[in-house]
Design a protein around this motif. Structure first.
Motif, mmCIF file in Angstrom:
data_model
loop_
_atom_site.group_PDB
_atom_site.id
_atom_site.type_symbol
_atom_site.label_atom_id
_atom_site.label_comp_id
_atom_site.label_asym_id
_atom_site.label_seq_id
_atom_site.Cartn_x
_atom_site.Cartn_y
_atom_site.Cartn_z
ATOM 1 N N LEU A 124 8.963 59.063 52.278
ATOM 2 C CA LEU A 124 9.598 59.691 51.120
ATOM 3 C C LEU A 124 9.232 58.895 49.879
ATOM 4 N N THR A 125 9.132 59.593 48.765
ATOM 5 C CA THR A 125 8.892 58.939 47.486
ATOM 6 C C THR A 125 9.569 59.746 46.399
ATOM 7 N N VAL A 126 9.606 59.195 45.217
ATOM 8 C CA VAL A 126 10.116 59.903 44.059
ATOM 9 C C VAL A 126 8.905 60.397 43.287
ATOM 10 N N GLY A 127 8.945 61.671 42.897
ATOM 11 C CA GLY A 127 7.822 62.252 42.187
ATOM 12 C C GLY A 127 8.255 63.366 41.263
ATOM 13 N N ASP A 128 7.270 64.077 40.778
ATOM 14 C CA ASP A 128 7.503 65.169 39.834
ATOM 15 C C ASP A 128 8.162 66.365 40.534
ATOM 16 N N VAL A 129 9.024 67.051 39.834
ATOM 17 C CA VAL A 129 9.727 68.209 40.401
ATOM 18 C C VAL A 129 8.789 69.371 40.709
ATOM 19 N N THR A 130 7.565 69.333 40.196
ATOM 20 C CA THR A 130 6.594 70.395 40.483
ATOM 21 C C THR A 130 5.729 70.081 41.701
ATOM 22 N N HIS A 131 5.930 68.947 42.301
ATOM 23 C CA HIS A 131 5.168 68.577 43.503
ATOM 24 C C HIS A 131 5.438 69.611 44.598
ATOM 25 N N PRO A 132 4.431 69.978 45.408
ATOM 26 C CA PRO A 132 4.642 71.014 46.423
ATOM 27 C C PRO A 132 5.531 70.593 47.600
ATOM 28 N N CYS A 133 5.819 69.318 47.732
ATOM 29 C CA CYS A 133 6.613 68.851 48.881
ATOM 30 C C CYS A 133 7.968 68.286 48.475
ATOM 31 N N VAL A 134 8.622 68.942 47.531
ATOM 32 C CA VAL A 134 9.932 68.494 47.051
ATOM 33 C C VAL A 134 11.004 68.791 48.093
ATOM 34 N N LEU A 135 11.803 67.787 48.374
ATOM 35 C CA LEU A 135 12.949 67.923 49.277
ATOM 36 C C LEU A 135 14.251 68.111 48.492
ATOM 37 N N VAL A 136 14.407 67.324 47.445
ATOM 38 C CA VAL A 136 15.608 67.365 46.622
ATOM 39 C C VAL A 136 15.170 67.389 45.166
#
Length: 175
Positions: A35-47
């Motif tokens: 898990l990592t913190v990234g951009d909300v537009t990333h295709p693998c967003v969990l939360v």
């Protein structure tokens, strides 16, 4: 990734990561292994990030952990395993049971097939109802020993196994 691994990774996230999610970033899955913190537009967003009804980062953390199973189910309902995640889990099964357990001559069935349930790759035995719906290395001719191990390794790492998994589940993710 299964629920236990997901919860373990959520619990290991630092407070700064949770605060970043509260501040507008997103919690993102990386190759079904991290898990990592990234951009909300990333295709693998969990939360999704941003101020929420959770109030603060600690409440977001506890609420996410409490809802982990539902979050992971929703995530894998629309997304296949990544190739790296698939290969990583397949390697573990092949190492544990041996390459010969996942290979058979065309027209025959191996002792085990690889079947995905949610984010977890399972080794389904011949006695399982899901066995016939799993992936395995189909051989052109009988092989044994090093040659068989090399063929199964090539099947897995060339992308052939992953493509078979995707083809077997095309409607599951694209319909």
């Amino acid at each position: 990734m299964n629920n236990q691994e997901f919860v373990r990774l959520l619990e290991q996230l630092e407070d700064a990561a949770w605060q970043s999610v509260m501040d507008g970033q997103a919690l993102v899955m990386v190759d079904d292994m991290a898990l990592t913190v990234g951009d909300v537009t990333h295709p693998c967003v969990l939360v999704n990030g941003g101020k929420s009804a959770m109030g603060d980062a600690l409440q977001l953390r506890h609420g996410t952990i409490r809802q982990a199973a539902a979050i992971l189910d929703k995530y894998y309902f629309i997304r296949p395993l990544s190739r790296k995640g698939f290969e990583h889990q397949a390697e573990q099964h092949i190492r544990a049971k041996g390459a010969q357990a996942f290979a058979a001559i065309a027209g025959q069935w191996p002792a085990f097939t690889l079947f995905v349930e949610g984010g977890e790759l399972l080794a389904e035995s011949a006695g399982s109802a899901r066995h016939r719906y799993g992936a395995f290395c189909e051989l052109d001719k009988p092989m044994a020993g090093v040659a068989l191990t090399a063929r199964v390794d090539q099947w897995l790492h060339s992308g052939e196994a992953y493509q078979l998994y995707l083809n077997m589940n095309v409607c599951r993710y694209n319909c």
